[in-house]
Scaffold this motif. Structure first.
Motif, PDB file in Angstrom:
ATOM      1  N   HIS A   1      60.882  40.336  40.501  1.00  0.00           N
ATOM      2  CA  HIS A   1      59.466  40.511  40.202  1.00  0.00           C
ATOM      3  C   HIS A   1      58.941  39.905  38.949  1.00  0.00           C
ATOM      4  O   HIS A   1      57.937  40.012  38.304  1.00  0.00           O
ATOM      5  CB  HIS A   1      58.873  42.102  39.910  1.00  0.00           C
ATOM      6  CG  HIS A   1      60.093  42.559  39.103  1.00  0.00           C
ATOM      7  ND1 HIS A   1      61.211  43.373  39.320  1.00  0.00           N
ATOM      8  CD2 HIS A   1      60.026  42.878  37.711  1.00  0.00           C
ATOM      9  CE1 HIS A   1      61.981  43.684  38.472  1.00  0.00           C
ATOM     10  NE2 HIS A   1      61.495  43.699  37.394  1.00  0.00           N
ATOM     11  N   HIS A   2      59.731  39.106  38.285  1.00  0.00           N
ATOM     12  CA  HIS A   2      59.671  38.351  37.001  1.00  0.00           C
ATOM     13  C   HIS A   2      59.083  37.008  37.191  1.00  0.00           C
ATOM     14  O   HIS A   2      58.439  36.498  36.033  1.00  0.00           O
ATOM     15  CB  HIS A   2      60.818  37.961  36.234  1.00  0.00           C
ATOM     16  CG  HIS A   2      61.793  39.236  36.087  1.00  0.00           C
ATOM     17  ND1 HIS A   2      61.445  40.197  35.133  1.00  0.00           N
ATOM     18  CD2 HIS A   2      63.051  39.509  36.452  1.00  0.00           C
ATOM     19  CE1 HIS A   2      62.288  41.063  34.940  1.00  0.00           C
ATOM     20  NE2 HIS A   2      63.408  41.000  36.111  1.00  0.00           N
ATOM     21  N   ARG A   3      58.880  36.335  38.325  1.00  0.00           N
ATOM     22  CA  ARG A   3      58.046  35.029  38.590  1.00  0.00           C
ATOM     23  C   ARG A   3      57.301  35.299  39.575  1.00  0.00           C
ATOM     24  O   ARG A   3      57.164  34.420  40.693  1.00  0.00           O
ATOM     25  CB  ARG A   3      59.068  34.326  38.730  1.00  0.00           C
ATOM     26  CG  ARG A   3      60.242  34.048  37.689  1.00  0.00           C
ATOM     27  CD  ARG A   3      61.044  33.038  37.569  1.00  0.00           C
ATOM     28  NE  ARG A   3      60.392  31.777  37.537  1.00  0.00           N
ATOM     29  CZ  ARG A   3      60.920  30.659  37.772  1.00  0.00           C
ATOM     30  NH1 ARG A   3      62.024  30.416  38.328  1.00  0.00           N
ATOM     31  NH2 ARG A   3      59.991  29.513  37.763  1.00  0.00           N
ATOM     32  N   PRO A   4      56.076  36.093  39.610  1.00  0.00           N
ATOM     33  CA  PRO A   4      55.203  36.139  40.652  1.00  0.00           C
ATOM     34  C   PRO A   4      54.397  34.970  41.158  1.00  0.00           C
ATOM     35  O   PRO A   4      54.305  34.577  42.259  1.00  0.00           O
ATOM     36  CB  PRO A   4      54.283  37.369  40.194  1.00  0.00           C
ATOM     37  CG  PRO A   4      54.303  37.509  38.876  1.00  0.00           C
ATOM     38  CD  PRO A   4      55.640  37.012  38.441  1.00  0.00           C
ATOM     39  N   LEU A   5      54.101  34.437  40.201  1.00  0.00           N
ATOM     40  CA  LEU A   5      53.483  32.807  40.499  1.00  0.00           C
ATOM     41  C   LEU A   5      54.146  31.822  41.085  1.00  0.00           C
ATOM     42  O   LEU A   5      53.759  31.125  41.771  1.00  0.00           O
ATOM     43  CB  LEU A   5      52.621  32.320  39.142  1.00  0.00           C
ATOM     44  CG  LEU A   5      51.582  33.367  38.500  1.00  0.00           C
ATOM     45  CD1 LEU A   5      50.968  32.612  37.382  1.00  0.00           C
ATOM     46  CD2 LEU A   5      50.439  33.760  39.691  1.00  0.00           C
ATOM     47  N   ALA A   6      55.322  31.758  40.683  1.00  0.00           N
ATOM     48  CA  ALA A   6      56.467  31.010  41.286  1.00  0.00           C
ATOM     49  C   ALA A   6      56.805  31.449  42.690  1.00  0.00           C
ATOM     50  O   ALA A   6      56.759  30.345  43.631  1.00  0.00           O
ATOM     51  CB  ALA A   6      57.669  30.837  40.259  1.00  0.00           C
ATOM     52  N   ILE A   7      56.482  32.464  42.929  1.00  0.00           N
ATOM     53  CA  ILE A   7      56.963  33.090  44.298  1.00  0.00           C
ATOM     54  C   ILE A   7      55.803  32.802  45.111  1.00  0.00           C
ATOM     55  O   ILE A   7      55.751  32.156  46.221  1.00  0.00           O
ATOM     56  CB  ILE A   7      57.219  34.585  44.505  1.00  0.00           C
ATOM     57  CG1 ILE A   7      58.822  34.644  43.742  1.00  0.00           C
ATOM     58  CG2 ILE A   7      57.241  35.274  45.827  1.00  0.00           C
ATOM     59  CD1 ILE A   7      58.861  36.165  43.483  1.00  0.00           C
ATOM     60  N   ALA A   8      54.488  32.803  44.580  1.00  0.00           N
ATOM     61  CA  ALA A   8      53.073  32.504  45.270  1.00  0.00           C
ATOM     62  C   ALA A   8      53.171  30.746  45.621  1.00  0.00           C
ATOM     63  O   ALA A   8      52.692  30.665  46.715  1.00  0.00           O
ATOM     64  CB  ALA A   8      52.086  33.087  44.656  1.00  0.00           C
ATOM     65  N   ALA A   9      53.480  30.310  44.602  1.00  0.00           N
ATOM     66  CA  ALA A   9      53.517  28.993  44.884  1.00  0.00           C
ATOM     67  C   ALA A   9      54.434  28.302  45.947  1.00  0.00           C
ATOM     68  O   ALA A   9      54.144  27.551  46.803  1.00  0.00           O
ATOM     69  CB  ALA A   9      53.817  28.142  43.528  1.00  0.00           C
TER      70      ALA A   9
END
Length: 118
Positions: free
Chosen positions: A60-68
């Motif tokens: 849960h620390h990198r939501p935008l990286a996961i989305a990208a």
């Protein structure tokens, strides 16, 4: 959250497994797939929602990286479908559906996090 507390190598392996399953579903010959009778775009949205939510639950620390990553995977899938045949066809509308699934996952994740803080 339980999943985020698992050892990092295990979390990465689980996410890699989820990604591999999605890739297999998107790249096998069309006739080899079972039909869910929901419509292609809905299936894409659900699949990318599940992939994104899986990533968010595992880290849960990198939501935008996961989305990208999920959106980038959607681009790669559509390009591969366009060039490899097997009865599959790249379609920009599938990418829109993928992106919608990612966006819904991000919104739900953000709402749940906000509610948990209260």
């Amino acid at each position: 959250m339980f999943l985020a507390s698992l050892p990092r190598p295990l979390r990465l392996a689980l996410y890699a497994l989820a990604t591999a399953i999605l890739l297999a579903m998107c790249l096998v010959p069309q006739q080899d797939l079972p039909s869910a009778h929901m419509g292609d775009k809905i299936e894409h949205s659900i699949a990318w929602f599940v992939l994104t939510m899986t990533g968010l639950l595992l880290s849960h620390h990198r939501p935008l990286a996961i989305a990208a990553f999920a959106i980038g995977l959607g681009v790669a899938v559509e390009l591969l479908q366009a060039i490899m045949g097997f009865g599959r066809h790249g379609d920009w509308r599938d990418l829109v559906a993928d992106t919608l699934g990612v966006a819904v996952a991000l919104v739900i994740y953000a709402l749940v996090r906000r509610l948990r803080r209260r």
